[in-house]
Each structure stands twice: as C-alpha cells, then as structure tokens.
Design an enzyme around this catalytic site. Structure first.
Site, PDB file in Angstrom:
ATOM      1  N   HIS A   1     -11.519 -86.661   6.740  1.00  0.00           N
ATOM      2  CA  HIS A   1     -12.344 -87.480   5.705  1.00  0.00           C
ATOM      3  C   HIS A   1     -11.933 -88.448   4.838  1.00  0.00           C
ATOM      4  O   HIS A   1     -12.462 -89.130   4.079  1.00  0.00           O
ATOM      5  CB  HIS A   1     -12.662 -86.307   4.688  1.00  0.00           C
ATOM      6  CG  HIS A   1     -13.599 -85.125   5.246  1.00  0.00           C
ATOM      7  ND1 HIS A   1     -13.621 -84.430   6.405  1.00  0.00           N
ATOM      8  CD2 HIS A   1     -14.795 -84.598   4.615  1.00  0.00           C
ATOM      9  CE1 HIS A   1     -14.597 -83.367   6.484  1.00  0.00           C
ATOM     10  NE2 HIS A   1     -15.377 -83.696   5.436  1.00  0.00           N
TER      11      HIS A   1
ATOM     12  N   GLU B   1     -26.669 -88.755   8.469  1.00  0.00           N
ATOM     13  CA  GLU B   1     -26.315 -89.902   8.341  1.00  0.00           C
ATOM     14  C   GLU B   1     -27.069 -91.019   9.105  1.00  0.00           C
ATOM     15  O   GLU B   1     -27.534 -92.180   8.645  1.00  0.00           O
ATOM     16  CB  GLU B   1     -24.922 -89.973   8.344  1.00  0.00           C
ATOM     17  CG  GLU B   1     -24.040 -89.156   7.461  1.00  0.00           C
ATOM     18  CD  GLU B   1     -23.802 -87.790   7.872  1.00  0.00           C
ATOM     19  OE1 GLU B   1     -22.887 -87.087   7.275  1.00  0.00           O
ATOM     20  OE2 GLU B   1     -24.210 -87.533   9.156  1.00  0.00           O
TER      21      GLU B   1
ATOM     22  N   HIS C   1     -36.788-100.802  36.816  1.00  0.00           N
ATOM     23  CA  HIS C   1     -36.707-100.517  35.288  1.00  0.00           C
ATOM     24  C   HIS C   1     -36.146-102.016  34.655  1.00  0.00           C
ATOM     25  O   HIS C   1     -36.744-102.437  33.658  1.00  0.00           O
ATOM     26  CB  HIS C   1     -35.635 -99.358  35.118  1.00  0.00           C
ATOM     27  CG  HIS C   1     -35.636 -99.171  33.736  1.00  0.00           C
ATOM     28  ND1 HIS C   1     -34.907 -99.884  32.948  1.00  0.00           N
ATOM     29  CD2 HIS C   1     -35.980 -98.256  32.668  1.00  0.00           C
ATOM     30  CE1 HIS C   1     -34.569 -99.454  31.635  1.00  0.00           C
ATOM     31  NE2 HIS C   1     -35.272 -98.116  31.692  1.00  0.00           N
TER      32      HIS C   1
ATOM     33  N   HIS D   1     -37.164-106.260  31.566  1.00  0.00           N
ATOM     34  CA  HIS D   1     -37.684-104.878  32.045  1.00  0.00           C
ATOM     35  C   HIS D   1     -39.255-104.951  32.284  1.00  0.00           C
ATOM     36  O   HIS D   1     -39.668-104.630  31.113  1.00  0.00           O
ATOM     37  CB  HIS D   1     -37.203-104.028  31.091  1.00  0.00           C
ATOM     38  CG  HIS D   1     -35.753-104.112  30.723  1.00  0.00           C
ATOM     39  ND1 HIS D   1     -35.048-105.018  29.923  1.00  0.00           N
ATOM     40  CD2 HIS D   1     -34.607-102.981  30.912  1.00  0.00           C
ATOM     41  CE1 HIS D   1     -33.680-104.741  29.977  1.00  0.00           C
ATOM     42  NE2 HIS D   1     -33.809-103.314  30.591  1.00  0.00           N
TER      43      HIS D   1
ATOM     44  N   HIS E   1     -15.890 -91.714  -2.162  1.00  0.00           N
ATOM     45  CA  HIS E   1     -14.836 -91.240  -1.297  1.00  0.00           C
ATOM     46  C   HIS E   1     -14.257 -92.136  -0.312  1.00  0.00           C
ATOM     47  O   HIS E   1     -14.037 -92.109   0.761  1.00  0.00           O
ATOM     48  CB  HIS E   1     -15.281 -89.616  -0.846  1.00  0.00           C
ATOM     49  CG  HIS E   1     -15.623 -88.953  -1.548  1.00  0.00           C
ATOM     50  ND1 HIS E   1     -16.917 -88.976  -2.245  1.00  0.00           N
ATOM     51  CD2 HIS E   1     -15.073 -87.703  -2.125  1.00  0.00           C
ATOM     52  CE1 HIS E   1     -16.949 -87.948  -3.102  1.00  0.00           C
ATOM     53  NE2 HIS E   1     -15.913 -87.178  -3.209  1.00  0.00           N
TER      54      HIS E   1
ATOM     55  N   ASN F   1     -42.349 -91.408  31.712  1.00  0.00           N
ATOM     56  CA  ASN F   1     -42.234 -91.851  33.283  1.00  0.00           C
ATOM     57  C   ASN F   1     -41.112 -91.201  33.843  1.00  0.00           C
ATOM     58  O   ASN F   1     -41.075 -91.391  35.109  1.00  0.00           O
ATOM     59  CB  ASN F   1     -42.246 -93.372  33.201  1.00  0.00           C
ATOM     60  CG  ASN F   1     -41.102 -93.820  32.265  1.00  0.00           C
ATOM     61  OD1 ASN F   1     -39.955 -93.688  32.678  1.00  0.00           O
ATOM     62  ND2 ASN F   1     -41.108 -95.339  31.922  1.00  0.00           N
TER      63      ASN F   1
END
Length: 658
Positions: free
Chosen positions: A467, A405, A261, A26, A455, A185
């Site tokens: 969950h 998280e 790029h 790049h 859990h 950019n």
C-alpha cells in the site's frame, strides 16, 4: 431507392479499400458489423452530421476501436466533415482518420478508443451523465435531456476486466438509456475465442442487472432493427443486444477467420470480395443512388431543429435553468467561480495546527464547490479515507464507485466527455496502477478530468509495501499532457484544486495521510504558488545550496535549511508542488527560482528519486526511496527509509563538500 444490403456493402467496400490503400488496419470488424451500422445510423441514431456537438444527440462509441474504418465510413456516408480523401489517407501522417478513433481529431468521434473495454466504460459514464442531467434539468412539461448512449463492443472488450467493472456499475445504477451492441463474431487475433473465452456472456450481463436481447442475426436487417428498436425502450435497465456476425463478411476466402482480423485483404481477395458483393471495380467509389440514401444531414437537421424549438420554449419558462444548462454543456466555468477558493487559501495561510493534506483537500473542495455547481466527486470505496466527499455536498454530487479503480476512472472520462459535469475521482496513490491506462487516455485526449490520490508515500505506515507508493509519482509526472500537484500544506492544496479546475488538461492531485505543518509565506511568495515552483525560504544573496521538495518533505527541507543557515550556509528552499507547471514558466522566472549558476542542489521527496535529477544535475543529489516500503507505523517507516532532517542535512553537507 437502394437496398439495405447495398448500403451496408458501401461500408464494407470503403473499409476494405482504405485498409488496402494503407496496407494496414482491421477490415474484419467493419465488414462484419456493416449491417448493424446501416440500421443504427440511418434509422435509429439521433444525430446531426452538420453539428456533431448538438447537446441532445445520441452518443455513439466504438469500443472495439481497431475497427475504426467502420466509424469513419459511417461518418463519411452520413455527411460529417470526413471526406473521401480522409478515407484514402487512413492511418497516414496528420490524417483525421487515425488507426484508432481519436477524440478531437475527427468530427463525430466521441472518445478515443483502442485499448479494449475502455470505450465500453466511457459509454457507461456518458449514460450516467445523461441520467444525472435529465434528473437535474428536465421538468414535467419539458425533457430537454433525452438521448441514448450506444456502444459497440467485441469479444476483446468483454474479456477485459474494465468492462466487467463498468457493466456491473451500469446495472446497479439502472442506466436505462445505455445500449451495448455485442459484435459476437467469435474471433480475435489468436483465432477462434472458444478456447479462451467460453463464458455465457448473456447470462453474465443478466446477473449484472442488464436486459439482454439474445440471438440476433447481425446480417439480417429486419432482426437488427427489431432488436435495436426494442432496446430503445427504457425499462430502467441497460440493454445488451447480442448480434452474431461473421468477421470479414463478404470476403469469400477469409471471412470468419483470424486472417481478416488485423491485416489488409490483399488485392486478389479485394477483387474476389467485390465480385461476391456485386460491387464496382474502382476503389473508394460509392454509387450516387446509394450515397444519396445514406445522407443524414436533412433528417439530422430536422431532429435538431425540433429540439431547439423545444429548448426555446423551455428557456422562456425556465430561463435560469436554460442558461445554466447551456453554460455547462459548453464546458465554461461560472463567473467568479474561484473567489471562494482564493479566500479560503488566504484564510488558511497561518493555520496553527498541522493537518494532513487529504483533509486540506476536503476543505478546499468545500470552498470551491459553491462556485462550481457541476462538480461531481467519487471514490473507489475509500470515501472516508480519500475525503472526497465534502461538507455540504448534495446526494447527487458524490457517489461511491465501489472497488473499481480502473472502471471508475474510465467511467469518469466518459462522464466528462459527455459534457455538463466536472468530475473527480479518488483512491490511494498506489492503486493508481489499477487505473493507469484510463489516466493515460485522459492525458492523450487532453480532457480536464481530475484524479485525487491520497496516502502518497511510505508514511501510509502499517499497511506495508503493498500500500506504500514509491514509483507512482514518477509515472504520473512523465505522462505527457498531465499535471501532477503534490502540495505541502492547506494553502498549496487550495491552489492545486484551483489549478485543476481551471485546467484544460487532466490533473493528478496527490495528498498525504500524515499531518504537515503550514508554511510561512509573504505576499509575493503566496502569489507565486500558482506557477508550480517558488522560493519558499530564501537566504541573503546568492544561494550556496538549493533544496527542492514537495509535499510532506517540504517541512524537512525547511528545517534542514534553517539549521544550515544558522551554521552560516546560504541555503534556499524551493517548494515544487507541480513540476510540470514550473517547467512551463518562462526562462526568466525559472532561472530566478533555480539560478543556473547554483549547481549545488538537493531534492527531497519520499518517492523514487529518478525524476528529480533533471533539476539537481550531476553536481546535486536526491534524498528519495529506491526500494519498496515496510510495515511499520508511518513515522518509523519514513525514518527507516531516510526521510529525516538529519539525513537531509547529511546529504546537503555532502553536496556542499563539507
């Protein structure tokens, strides 16, 4: 004396030459950011190329890691151990200069970047570490912790959700020595970003509580140095410096387009760029006058020598603090750090009352924290559920990361990379998925971060399948370089915490919501826990059947084995709190626990069964869960999905052929 533009063009030339030689990479971002890099790395960055580990250096993170040649060029030019041959070997096998910067592979690379946005979050963690260390060790007459964290981020980084999480946290915490240079950019792989990224970035960061310096011409050295100098002044807020740049600057036919790029310029465009920049014809050649002006080893040595003199005076006045700071920055644990946790494990061997292992974990943290003062915990808005805050924890030893998280995990990676702390974080196991890529990067970097997940099964109960984790344990166990511990009781929980802190790799600690019974062990069994898998309940002679279990299902396996033994079956129970640790043992030990000739095996775990077939083979079986859970009280959910002694017995008898 060379000019600023000539020195910046050295970055552009080396970057395009390396990408062209590799025919991969790049070049656009390095060429666009070259003027910013020249100002920052030569005039403002506090660093010493001769000692990349100097504790009070500024940290520099290239969050848009695809532009790696920007960083490699800067490291080479300023005098780090990154040679011209290393640049010529860009992206080649076993090269220091990998496609994206890799921590531990190249001196001066502070963190592995590439997955966009995570480098930004790592930088937030580094700035948090600086802030906390300064508060702990600095005195009115001595500031031995006084450096900044610089991060360069592009449009892609600021689109990724993790950057939003981390930026919000940084503003809330007032990380005044964190400076982000926004390489604005306007181009990503798909082209001009306006069609899919039209938000007002400066206003967004102001809303987060950041100071924002807007409308800086990223190709005007005078504007850049004024903006970055102002950004260094700590006013209690992190700073975003918005630099408008042209991607691929200097490539006459491709600059400002997506075409520059992520691909080599091509020989014709390289030649045209050399002509436009008035740069010599030969690749990888930097004129000696320009190279001499880039060399920062002299300045860096002076900066470090000044700090070392200050630290020597500090050590004379505050010897205990100096010794503690030195130890922690080296990443060394204190002498006898594990005495407390070992004593705790022995004291809880005969615990009479069943206890959730998340509570066992909380007690284990309290037992070990006194021996590891750098321990720093946190949770993603679940502290009272994860039980990551322990009795006796100081205010500065634990924080809530909010419902973030992914950001929490990436920030804690940066906290650890900075040095001075042993962080751990907590959430529900099912929400590990939000943080998954940061866990992967910790494993890739082999940094000893600790991830607490509670859990851990459908026994979560009434919250239901959203969950209730099923596949997450397999995900963690199949991550190279990560140890996953799922203890069955308080004793195994203590061993899991000791292993995590002793590790030089990351560790996932998995704990239950529901209560589990303490298991009986003799001295030899107790001593074997640290090996990851061991014989918990044995039989007379060679086993006819081996039951392998983890966590809350160890209790099921033990009860089933006792029933089988009463029926005359020679059944053995192996507790396997850490399969990775067990697999790392020598053949003799593994074969003693799981004799190869005993092919009738049954694994039991309230999770996806796929992982366990490597232990049971085709002659064995697994009692697991291959569907999502259901909303019901935890015990009912476990029973409905086959996590009962009766179902374990039925499978055991099937394996035995009875």
């Amino acid at each position: 004396m060379s000019s600023r533009i000539e020195r910046a063009n050295a970055i552009r030339a080396l970057s395009m030459d390396a990408v062209q030689a590799a025919n991969s990479g790049h070049p656009g971002a390095p060429m666009g950011m070259a003027d910013i890099g020249e100002v920052l790395w030569r005039e403002l960055l506090q660093h010493n190329p001769a000692d990349p580990a100097w504790p009070d250096r500024d940290r520099f993170v290239l969050s848009n890691g695809h532009g790696s040649m920007f960083l490699y060029s800067l490291l080479h030019l300023t005098g780090y151990d990154v040679s011209l041959d290393d640049l010529k070997n860009f992206r080649q096998l076993h090269s220091k200069t990998a496609g994206h910067p890799e921590f531990g592979e190249c001196p001066g690379v502070e963190t592995t970047t590439g997955p966009l946005g995570q480098g930004f979050a790592n930088a937030v963690g580094m700035a948090l570490a600086e802030q906390k260390l300064a508060a702990e060790f600095n005195r009115e007459d001595a500031s031995i912790v006084d450096h900044r964290t610089w991060v360069v981020a592009g449009d892609g980084c600021l689109m990724e959700g993790v950057s939003h999480e981390a930026a919000s946290l940084a503003g809330t915490l007032g990380l005044g020595k964190l400076i982000c240079v926004y390489d604005d950019n306007g181009i990503s792989i798909d082209g001009e970003v306006d069609e899919w990224f039209g938000e007002d970035v400066p206003t967004r960061f102001e809303a987060y509580g950041w100071r924002v310096i807007k409308n800086v011409d990223g190709h005007d050295g005078d504007e850049v140095i004024e903006a970055l100098t102002n950004a260094r002044d700590d006013d209690g807020r992190p700073t975003l410096v918005c630099c408008r740049t042209t991607i691929g600057y200097g490539a006459p036919n491709k600059q400002g387009t997506a075409g520059v790029h992520g691909a080599a310029l091509g020989e014709d465009e390289v030649a045209a760029t050399r002509n436009m920049l008035n740069w010599g014809d030969d690749p990888f050649v930097v004129p000696e006058a320009i190279r001499a002006d880039w060399d920062m080893r002299g300045r860096g040595g002076e900066l470090q020598a000044g700090w070392e003199a200050q630290f020597a005076a500090y050590a004379q006045k505050y010897p205990e603090l100096a010794a503690e700071f030195t130890r922690r920055m080296k990443g060394e644990l204190p002498a006898n750090w594990n005495v407390g946790i070992r004593a705790f494990a022995r004291a809880r061997q005969d615990e009479p009352t069943p206890l959730a292992t998340r509570k066992s974990s909380q007690a284990a943290i309290a037992a070990v924290a006194g021996g590891v003062p750098e321990l720093f915990g946190g949770s993603a808005d679940l502290t009272s559920s994860n039980l990551t805050r322990w009795e006796g924890a100081r205010e500065d030893q634990h924080m809530s990361y909010g419902v973030r998280e992914f950001g929490m995990t990436a920030v804690s990676n940066g906290l650890l990379l900075h040095g001075g702390f042993r962080p751990f974080t907590g959430t529900f196991l099912v929400f590990m998925e939000y943080a998954r890529n940061a866990v992967r990067l910790a494993a890739l970097m082999q940094i000893p971060n600790i991830f607490v997940y509670t859990h851990d099964s459908v026994a979560v109960g009434e919250d239901g399948p959203t969950h209730q984790p099923v596949e997450q344990l397999t995900n963690l166990r199949t991550t190279p370089g990560l140890e996953t511990w799922r203890p069955c009781d308080t004793v195994e929980s203590a061993f899991a915490w000791e292993a995590a802190l002793a590790n030089r790799q990351p560790t996932a600690l998995i704990f239950t919501r529901q209560n589990t019974a303490a298991q009986a062990r003799d001295e030899a069994t107790f001593a074997s826990i640290e090996r990851g898998g061991y014989v918990l309940l044995d039989c007379d002679g060679t086993p006819e059947l081996i039951l392998i279990a983890t966590g809350s299902e160890v209790e099921l396996a033990v009860d089933a084995a006792r029933t089988l033994q009463a029926e005359g079956v020679q059944a053995r129970v192996v507790s396997m709190p850490c399969a990775e640790r067990f697999l790392a043992q020598d053949d003799g030990y593994r074969n003693a626990v799981l004799p190869p000739e005993v092919r009738r095996r049954l694994a039991v775990e309230a999770a996806h069964p796929g992982y366990w077939y490597r232990f049971t083979g085709l002659d064995g079986a697994v009692v697991g869960i291959e569907r999502y859970g259901l909303s019901a009280p935890g015990g009912q959910a476990m029973a409905e999905l086959g996590m009962t002694v009766d179902n374990v017995l039925a499978h055991a008898r099937s394996v035995l052929g009875a």
